[in-house]
Design a protein around this motif. Structure first.
Motif, PDB file in Angstrom:
ATOM      1  N   ALA A  35      49.055  38.022  43.535  1.00 25.24           N
ATOM      2  CA  ALA A  35      47.588  37.976  43.600  1.00 25.24           C
ATOM      3  C   ALA A  35      47.001  39.382  43.540  1.00 25.24           C
ATOM      4  N   LEU A  36      47.638  40.332  44.212  1.00 29.98           N
ATOM      5  CA  LEU A  36      47.144  41.707  44.189  1.00 29.98           C
ATOM      6  C   LEU A  36      47.254  42.298  42.789  1.00 29.98           C
ATOM      7  N   ARG A  37      48.370  42.031  42.112  1.00 26.21           N
ATOM      8  CA  ARG A  37      48.511  42.501  40.723  1.00 26.21           C
ATOM      9  C   ARG A  37      47.436  41.896  39.825  1.00 26.21           C
ATOM     10  N   ALA A  38      47.114  40.626  40.033  1.00 24.80           N
ATOM     11  CA  ALA A  38      46.063  39.980  39.232  1.00 24.80           C
ATOM     12  C   ALA A  38      44.711  40.658  39.484  1.00 24.80           C
ATOM     13  N   ASP A  39      44.424  40.994  40.738  1.00 28.37           N
ATOM     14  CA  ASP A  39      43.175  41.706  41.054  1.00 28.37           C
ATOM     15  C   ASP A  39      43.161  43.095  40.414  1.00 28.37           C
ATOM     16  N   ILE A  40      44.286  43.774  40.433  1.00 32.62           N
ATOM     17  CA  ILE A  40      44.380  45.105  39.813  1.00 32.62           C
ATOM     18  C   ILE A  40      44.159  44.999  38.310  1.00 32.62           C
ATOM     19  N   ASP A  41      44.758  43.991  37.691  1.00 29.36           N
ATOM     20  CA  ASP A  41      44.572  43.785  36.249  1.00 29.36           C
ATOM     21  C   ASP A  41      43.105  43.506  35.916  1.00 29.36           C
ATOM     22  N   ARG A  42      42.440  42.692  36.741  1.00 25.60           N
ATOM     23  CA  ARG A  42      41.008  42.416  36.520  1.00 25.60           C
ATOM     24  C   ARG A  42      40.191  43.695  36.671  1.00 25.60           C
ATOM     25  N   ALA A  43      40.522  44.500  37.662  1.00 30.44           N
ATOM     26  CA  ALA A  43      39.799  45.759  37.871  1.00 30.44           C
ATOM     27  C   ALA A  43      39.972  46.681  36.669  1.00 30.44           C
ATOM     28  N   ARG A  44      41.170  46.746  36.142  1.00 34.31           N
ATOM     29  CA  ARG A  44      41.413  47.581  34.955  1.00 34.31           C
ATOM     30  C   ARG A  44      40.617  47.075  33.768  1.00 34.31           C
ATOM     31  N   ALA A  45      40.565  45.772  33.593  1.00 35.96           N
ATOM     32  CA  ALA A  45      39.892  45.186  32.436  1.00 35.96           C
ATOM     33  C   ALA A  45      38.373  45.397  32.478  1.00 35.96           C
ATOM     34  N   ARG A  46      37.781  45.284  33.648  1.00 33.59           N
ATOM     35  CA  ARG A  46      36.316  45.387  33.712  1.00 33.59           C
ATOM     36  C   ARG A  46      35.812  46.736  34.196  1.00 33.59           C
ATOM     37  N   GLY A  47      36.722  47.570  34.720  1.00 34.80           N
ATOM     38  CA  GLY A  47      36.336  48.914  35.141  1.00 34.80           C
ATOM     39  C   GLY A  47      35.906  49.029  36.592  1.00 34.80           C
ATOM     40  N   PHE A  48      35.949  47.954  37.334  1.00 34.15           N
ATOM     41  CA  PHE A  48      35.613  47.985  38.762  1.00 34.15           C
ATOM     42  C   PHE A  48      36.385  46.898  39.495  1.00 34.15           C
ATOM     43  N   ALA A  49      36.573  47.128  40.779  1.00 34.35           N
ATOM     44  CA  ALA A  49      37.291  46.183  41.630  1.00 34.35           C
ATOM     45  C   ALA A  49      36.312  45.533  42.601  1.00 34.35           C
TER      46      ALA A  49
END
Length: 110
Positions: A35-49
């Motif tokens: 789940a944490l990796r998925a959140d990190i991937d989303r943050a990378r894709a959109r530029g914010f966490a």
């Protein structure tokens, strides 16, 4: 801001970090590796966490990492708002632009 900073790290660094046990701050804290990796991937894709009630119940956090500035440690900027006022789609771009502006000011000051 932790997830924003994690999104700037390479795979080798993340692997080491994810081997370290993590304790949840609230019942909503994301600590499982997948789940944490998925959140990190989303943050990378959109530029914010984002976090929703992961650190403090009732609050949402939106954060963006600044590009690296020589001589400074990794830096992120973020905001915390009450869940009732949270609109990540609107706040995310504002935080990203603020991170860009701050990066430019730090870079130019060096």
């Amino acid at each position: 801001m932790g997830k924003a900073l994690l999104s700037t790290r390479d795979e080798s660094w993340l692997r080491r970090y994810l081997r370290t046990p993590r304790e949840p701050e609230t019942q909503h804290s994301v600590i499982a590796e997948e789940a944490l990796r998925a959140d990190i991937d989303r943050a990378r894709a959109r530029g914010f966490a984002t976090t929703r009630e992961e650190m403090t119940l009732g609050n949402v956090s939106v954060a963006a990492a600044l590009p690296r500035v020589e001589g400074l440690p990794p830096v992120a900027i973020g905001l915390v708002v009450h869940l009732d006022r949270a609109d990540e789609r609107r706040l995310g771009p504002l935080v990203v632009q603020t991170a860009r502006d701050l990066h430019a000011a730090l870079r130019d000051a060096r």
